[in-house]
Design a protein around this motif. Structure first.
Motif, PDB file in Angstrom:
ATOM      1  N   THR A 117     -26.535 -41.999  -2.890  1.00 55.75           N
ATOM      2  CA  THR A 117     -25.875 -41.972  -4.196  1.00 55.75           C
ATOM      3  C   THR A 117     -26.797 -41.296  -5.199  1.00 55.75           C
ATOM      4  OG1 THR A 117     -24.697 -44.031  -3.715  1.00 55.75           O
ATOM      5  CG2 THR A 117     -24.851 -43.367  -6.029  1.00 55.75           C
ATOM      6  N   PHE A 118     -26.262 -40.369  -5.993  1.00 57.68           N
ATOM      7  CA  PHE A 118     -27.054 -39.615  -6.951  1.00 57.68           C
ATOM      8  C   PHE A 118     -26.572 -39.880  -8.379  1.00 57.68           C
ATOM      9  CE2 PHE A 118     -27.212 -37.275  -2.990  1.00 57.68           C
ATOM     10  CZ  PHE A 118     -28.557 -36.940  -2.875  1.00 57.68           C
ATOM     11  N   ILE A 119     -27.519 -40.028  -9.304  1.00 52.57           N
ATOM     12  CA  ILE A 119     -27.245 -40.060 -10.741  1.00 52.57           C
ATOM     13  C   ILE A 119     -28.025 -38.912 -11.360  1.00 52.57           C
ATOM     14  CG2 ILE A 119     -27.527 -41.363 -12.882  1.00 52.57           C
ATOM     15  CD1 ILE A 119     -27.173 -43.908 -11.289  1.00 52.57           C
ATOM     16  N   TRP A 120     -27.348 -38.043 -12.097  1.00 53.41           N
ATOM     17  CA  TRP A 120     -27.920 -36.778 -12.546  1.00 53.41           C
ATOM     18  C   TRP A 120     -27.895 -36.740 -14.070  1.00 53.41           C
ATOM     19  CZ3 TRP A 120     -30.232 -33.725  -9.182  1.00 53.41           C
ATOM     20  CH2 TRP A 120     -30.581 -32.435  -9.559  1.00 53.41           C
ATOM     21  N   ALA A 121     -28.892 -36.198 -14.715  1.00 47.54           N
ATOM     22  CA  ALA A 121     -30.082 -35.558 -14.193  1.00 47.54           C
ATOM     23  C   ALA A 121     -31.277 -36.147 -14.939  1.00 47.54           C
ATOM     24  CB  ALA A 121     -30.014 -34.056 -14.411  1.00 47.54           C
ATOM     25  N   LEU A 122     -32.484 -35.926 -14.435  1.00 48.07           N
ATOM     26  CA  LEU A 122     -33.679 -36.569 -14.959  1.00 48.07           C
ATOM     27  C   LEU A 122     -33.884 -36.364 -16.461  1.00 48.07           C
ATOM     28  CD1 LEU A 122     -36.180 -38.260 -14.513  1.00 48.07           C
ATOM     29  CD2 LEU A 122     -37.401 -36.195 -13.811  1.00 48.07           C
ATOM     30  N   ALA A 179     -22.602 -39.958  -8.836  1.00 46.84           N
ATOM     31  CA  ALA A 179     -22.058 -41.009  -9.699  1.00 46.84           C
ATOM     32  C   ALA A 179     -21.709 -40.518 -11.095  1.00 46.84           C
ATOM     33  CB  ALA A 179     -23.037 -42.174  -9.798  1.00 46.84           C
ATOM     34  N   GLY A 180     -22.443 -39.540 -11.649  1.00 48.77           N
ATOM     35  CA  GLY A 180     -22.084 -39.101 -12.994  1.00 48.77           C
ATOM     36  C   GLY A 180     -23.221 -38.446 -13.739  1.00 48.77           C
ATOM     37  N   PHE A 181     -22.886 -38.008 -14.960  1.00 43.99           N
ATOM     38  CA  PHE A 181     -23.805 -37.234 -15.776  1.00 43.99           C
ATOM     39  C   PHE A 181     -23.393 -37.380 -17.244  1.00 43.99           C
ATOM     40  CE2 PHE A 181     -24.545 -33.229 -18.054  1.00 43.99           C
ATOM     41  CZ  PHE A 181     -25.915 -33.052 -17.871  1.00 43.99           C
ATOM     42  N   ALA A 229     -23.463 -46.329 -13.812  1.00 46.07           N
ATOM     43  CA  ALA A 229     -24.213 -47.286 -12.994  1.00 46.07           C
ATOM     44  C   ALA A 229     -23.271 -48.146 -12.169  1.00 46.07           C
ATOM     45  CB  ALA A 229     -25.093 -48.156 -13.888  1.00 46.07           C
ATOM     46  N   ALA A 230     -22.144 -48.561 -12.788  1.00 43.98           N
ATOM     47  CA  ALA A 230     -21.162 -49.369 -12.049  1.00 43.98           C
ATOM     48  C   ALA A 230     -20.560 -48.579 -10.894  1.00 43.98           C
ATOM     49  CB  ALA A 230     -20.060 -49.844 -13.002  1.00 43.98           C
ATOM     50  N   ALA A 231     -20.287 -47.280 -11.115  1.00 42.87           N
ATOM     51  CA  ALA A 231     -19.740 -46.436 -10.046  1.00 42.87           C
ATOM     52  C   ALA A 231     -20.751 -46.262  -8.919  1.00 42.87           C
ATOM     53  CB  ALA A 231     -19.345 -45.080 -10.623  1.00 42.87           C
ATOM     54  N   ALA A 232     -22.034 -46.129  -9.287  1.00 36.92           N
ATOM     55  CA  ALA A 232     -23.077 -45.986  -8.270  1.00 36.92           C
ATOM     56  C   ALA A 232     -23.194 -47.251  -7.425  1.00 36.92           C
ATOM     57  CB  ALA A 232     -24.411 -45.663  -8.939  1.00 36.92           C
ATOM     58  N   ASP A 233     -23.104 -48.417  -8.070  1.00 37.99           N
ATOM     59  CA  ASP A 233     -23.161 -49.681  -7.344  1.00 37.99           C
ATOM     60  C   ASP A 233     -21.978 -49.813  -6.385  1.00 37.99           C
ATOM     61  OD1 ASP A 233     -25.480 -50.419  -8.618  1.00 37.99           O
ATOM     62  OD2 ASP A 233     -24.482 -51.636 -10.144  1.00 37.99           O
ATOM     63  N   ASP A 255     -23.191 -39.898 -26.309  1.00 41.43           N
ATOM     64  CA  ASP A 255     -22.316 -40.535 -25.316  1.00 41.43           C
ATOM     65  C   ASP A 255     -23.092 -41.405 -24.336  1.00 41.43           C
ATOM     66  OD1 ASP A 255     -20.092 -39.223 -26.402  1.00 41.43           O
ATOM     67  OD2 ASP A 255     -20.478 -37.431 -25.180  1.00 41.43           O
ATOM     68  N   ARG A 256     -24.292 -41.839 -24.728  1.00 40.66           N
ATOM     69  CA  ARG A 256     -25.155 -42.557 -23.784  1.00 40.66           C
ATOM     70  C   ARG A 256     -24.545 -43.858 -23.275  1.00 40.66           C
ATOM     71  NH1 ARG A 256     -29.282 -43.820 -28.605  1.00 40.66           N
ATOM     72  NH2 ARG A 256     -29.213 -41.560 -28.592  1.00 40.66           N
ATOM     73  N   ALA A 257     -23.571 -44.408 -23.985  1.00 41.13           N
ATOM     74  CA  ALA A 257     -22.915 -45.633 -23.509  1.00 41.13           C
ATOM     75  C   ALA A 257     -22.228 -45.418 -22.167  1.00 41.13           C
ATOM     76  CB  ALA A 257     -21.905 -46.120 -24.548  1.00 41.13           C
ATOM     77  N   GLN A 258     -21.968 -44.148 -21.799  1.00 38.88           N
ATOM     78  CA  GLN A 258     -21.307 -43.865 -20.521  1.00 38.88           C
ATOM     79  C   GLN A 258     -22.186 -44.198 -19.322  1.00 38.88           C
ATOM     80  OE1 GLN A 258     -20.099 -39.755 -20.695  1.00 38.88           O
ATOM     81  NE2 GLN A 258     -18.606 -40.105 -22.338  1.00 38.88           N
ATOM     82  N   TRP A 259     -23.486 -44.376 -19.541  1.00 37.70           N
ATOM     83  CA  TRP A 259     -24.369 -44.704 -18.414  1.00 37.70           C
ATOM     84  C   TRP A 259     -23.955 -46.014 -17.751  1.00 37.70           C
ATOM     85  CZ3 TRP A 259     -26.870 -41.056 -16.271  1.00 37.70           C
ATOM     86  CH2 TRP A 259     -27.487 -40.040 -16.996  1.00 37.70           C
TER      87      TRP A 259
END
Length: 268
Positions: free
Chosen positions: A38-43, A8-10, A24-28, A16-20
């Motif tokens: 579905t993966f959201i990277w990274a911890l 989904a993204g990084f 999240a919308a792409a992951a949904d 640029d934290r607003a990009q989360w």
């Protein structure tokens, strides 16, 4: 599609934290399309920016726009905490990784309990918040204003940004430190009527404060014009526990009760 895995993204930089939100919308959307995983990277970046996603739960957590009893909170003990991952080698050398972009505040309002009237006030407030279920506003006794010396707010206290001829919305922030180590704290709960704004060094009243803690100017500042502000602010917190324990014997004997509070992250 059932065999496809979706990345989904990084977000590389904390600025640029607003990009989360878009990630999240792409992951949904990928999950709704039926992909296998579905993966959201990274911890480290997820922890740094406070990104949180509860699958199937879109409701905002309860927040009451009410003040913790100011007289009780004025005596609170304050703790500022970060989360740092430390790996030590056999030689004693360390590798440290800061996991949070902003500090998280903790308070103990127990020292403010001085009488039975305080106990009744606190018990009433605790019941109305359903224990830890509902967050509320708290006035930090040591850090609740934009002025570095703790004085009254002045319109030039904190730099919010510079004009580009188009932008009218500027988020309220407070800066700590200087140079490469400077930390920027988002201010979500300015005190009503306390915000003062200047554009290009000239104070202006042509603005409103939004519910998200931002200044919306009537007109976009000219290119390069500094937008600054001074303000008082509260911290969004909740009770750390679902149980409140205070006894008459405790405060009559001079012992300090413990009323722990913990800062909550927006959105609440």
């Amino acid at each position: 599609m059932s065999a496809q895995q979706y990345f989904a993204g990084f977000v590389l930089d904390a600025d640029d934290r607003a990009q989360w939100a878009a990630i999240a919308a792409a992951a949904d959307a990928a999950e709704a399309a039926g992909v296998a995983r579905t993966f959201i990277w990274a911890l480290p970046q997820v922890a740094r920016d406070g990104f949180t996603c509860f699958d199937g739960e879109d409701a905002v957590q309860a927040f009451d726009a009410v003040d913790f009893p100011l007289a009780i909170g004025r005596e609170a003990m304050v703790a500022t905490e970060f989360s740092t991952q430390i790996v030590s080698s056999p030689s004693g050398h360390e590798q440290r990784a800061s996991e949070w972009a902003e500090a998280r505040m903790r308070y103990d309002a127990g020292p403010g309990i001085r009488s039975e009237a305080d106990v009744r006030t606190l018990a009433d407030f605790f019941r109305a918040r359903r224990g830890a279920a509902r967050a509320f506003r708290f006035r930090d006794p040591f850090d609740h204003g934009s002025a570095g010396d703790g004085g009254a707010p002045e319109p030039g206290d904190q730099l919010l940004g510079e004009g580009d001829g188009e932008t009218r919305l500027f988020a309220l922030v407070k800066h700590y430190g200087a140079g490469d180590t400077k930390q920027e704290r988002a201010i979500r709960l300015p005190v009503a009527g306390s915000v003062r704004v200047a554009v290009g060094g000239v104070e202006t009243a042509a603005f409103v404060v939004t519910g998200e803690g931002a200044v919306l100017l009537d007109d976009a500042p000219a290119v390069g014009a500094a937008v600054t502000a001074g303000f008082l602010f509260d911290v969004p917190v909740r009770f750390a526990d679902d149980r409140l324990e205070v006894s008459r014997a405790t405060f009559l004997a001079g012992e300090i009760a413990s009323i722990p509070l913990i800062e909550v992250r927006a959105p609440w």
